[in-house]
Design a protein around this motif. Structure first.
Motif, mmCIF file in Angstrom:
data_model
loop_
_atom_site.group_PDB
_atom_site.id
_atom_site.type_symbol
_atom_site.label_atom_id
_atom_site.label_comp_id
_atom_site.label_asym_id
_atom_site.label_seq_id
_atom_site.Cartn_x
_atom_site.Cartn_y
_atom_site.Cartn_z
ATOM 1 N N ALA A 1 -19.859 -44.076 -21.635
ATOM 2 C CA ALA A 1 -20.174 -42.536 -21.312
ATOM 3 C C ALA A 1 -19.431 -41.978 -22.420
ATOM 4 N N VAL B 1 -30.557 -36.071 -11.021
ATOM 5 C CA VAL B 1 -31.521 -36.960 -11.900
ATOM 6 C C VAL B 1 -32.132 -38.068 -11.043
ATOM 7 N N ALA C 1 -31.407 -40.404 -8.197
ATOM 8 C CA ALA C 1 -30.214 -41.086 -8.526
ATOM 9 C C ALA C 1 -28.982 -40.534 -8.386
ATOM 10 N N GLY C 2 -28.751 -39.244 -8.457
ATOM 11 C CA GLY C 2 -27.620 -38.517 -8.295
ATOM 12 C C GLY C 2 -27.608 -37.074 -8.643
ATOM 13 N N LEU D 1 -25.728 -33.851 -10.873
ATOM 14 C CA LEU D 1 -24.923 -33.675 -12.109
ATOM 15 C C LEU D 1 -23.983 -32.229 -11.980
ATOM 16 N N ASP E 1 -18.884 -35.715 -18.421
ATOM 17 C CA ASP E 1 -18.759 -37.139 -19.111
ATOM 18 C C ASP E 1 -19.853 -37.973 -18.453
ATOM 19 N N LEU E 2 -21.001 -38.195 -19.196
ATOM 20 C CA LEU E 2 -22.148 -38.908 -18.586
ATOM 21 C C LEU E 2 -22.343 -40.251 -19.127
ATOM 22 N N ALA E 3 -22.888 -41.272 -18.128
ATOM 23 C CA ALA E 3 -23.045 -42.677 -18.628
ATOM 24 C C ALA E 3 -24.150 -42.905 -19.591
ATOM 25 N N LEU F 1 -27.880 -43.505 -19.174
ATOM 26 C CA LEU F 1 -28.841 -42.585 -18.520
ATOM 27 C C LEU F 1 -29.856 -42.279 -19.591
#
Lengths: 156, 114
Positions: free
Chosen positions: A22, A45, A53-54, A56, A102-104, A107
């Motif tokens: 992340a 996303v 997918a989810g 943000l 804080d993004l994976a 992605l």
């Protein structure tokens, strides 16, 4: 001593992937001066197959208006658990919303697309206002929305 | 005859009394609005012209179809969602982001509006 080194090596091996998966990503959305009330924005996303997918971020705190974020609403059924902890105020015309998340890493460069749905009271709903592929190369490149978003960019 | 005359006198007296009181009230000098609540009496009740002017006057794409959900114009976020019984989401910072696989486990979201 050997066992200590082995333990350290093991903990490092376990910790490093967690740190690497992340990173902070800043999403900057600037609204045009459309002359209306604050805009509700849903940032979410979809995966490479186009499936939700989810989420943000959700700009706008009242769930009763979420049905106007039509694509997001269709995908989630208006489930507010999708945006618990990632919800803020609606964004006024001409204002800039800057979110750092804080993004994976997974992605990016993997076929995921970031979408923004927008809605403004007494004005037309704007599903898929922005749709931008998440790639490391595309970072920092502003894109224009269809109706209310003057520009959107992500930086990492 | 006497009885009729007595009734007439009584009703005339009553009318005159009530009429004089009403006339006197209209002759009072006007008081500023602020003064009306200065003497310890409760302020005049506000006259509600419309409690949902946004709903009625702005027949837009939202806000007109949820009268049962309370006033749309207030800015508080604690009125609960009404659509499908959904509650308003927890604001950022009050809860961890959802475990949807998009987020790491690091810093909580930072947001700024310029």
């Amino acid at each position: 001593m050997k066992s200590l080194l082995a333990t350290l090596a093991l903990t490092t091996a376990l910790t490093l992937p967690g740190l690497a998966v992340a990173r902070p990503v800043t999403l900057t959305t600037t609204l045009s001066s459309y002359g209306g009330d604050g805009a509700y924005l849903a940032l979410y996303v979809t995966d490479p197959s186009g499936a939700y997918a989810g989420s943000l971020w959700m700009a706008g705190g009242k769930s009763k208006y979420y049905e106007h974020l039509t694509d997001w609403y269709r995908a989630t059924g208006g489930d507010t658990a999708q945006v618990d902890g990632i919800t803020g105020a609606s964004v006024g015309a001409g204002r800039t919303l800057e979110i750092t998340l804080d993004l994976a890493d997974a992605l990016f460069d993997a076929g995921y697309t970031l979408h923004i749905d927008a809605a403004v009271e007494d004005m037309r709903d704007s599903p898929n206002e922005v749709a931008v592929p998440l790639t490391t190369k595309g970072a920092g490149t502003p894109v224009k929305g269809r109706r209310y978003v003057a520009s959107f960019a992500y930086d990492m | 005859m006497r009885k009729t005359l007595a009734l007439l006198v009584a009703s005339t007296a009553l009318t005159a009394t009530l009429g004089f009181a009403a006339w006197s009230a209209t002759r009072e000098s006007p008081r500023p609005v602020a003064a009306l609540s200065e003497d310890g009496t409760p302020a005049l009740p506000l006259i509600l012209i419309s409690d949902d002017d946004d709903d009625d006057d702005r027949k837009g794409l939202w806000g007109h179809d949820d009268d049962d959900c309370g006033d749309d114009d207030d800015d508080d976020d604690d009125d609960g969602g009404c659509r499908g019984g959904a509650r308003n989401p927890a604001p950022a910072g009050s809860k961890l982001p959802p475990q949807n696989g998009l987020f790491g486990t690091g810093a909580p979201p930072q947001v700024q509006v310029n």
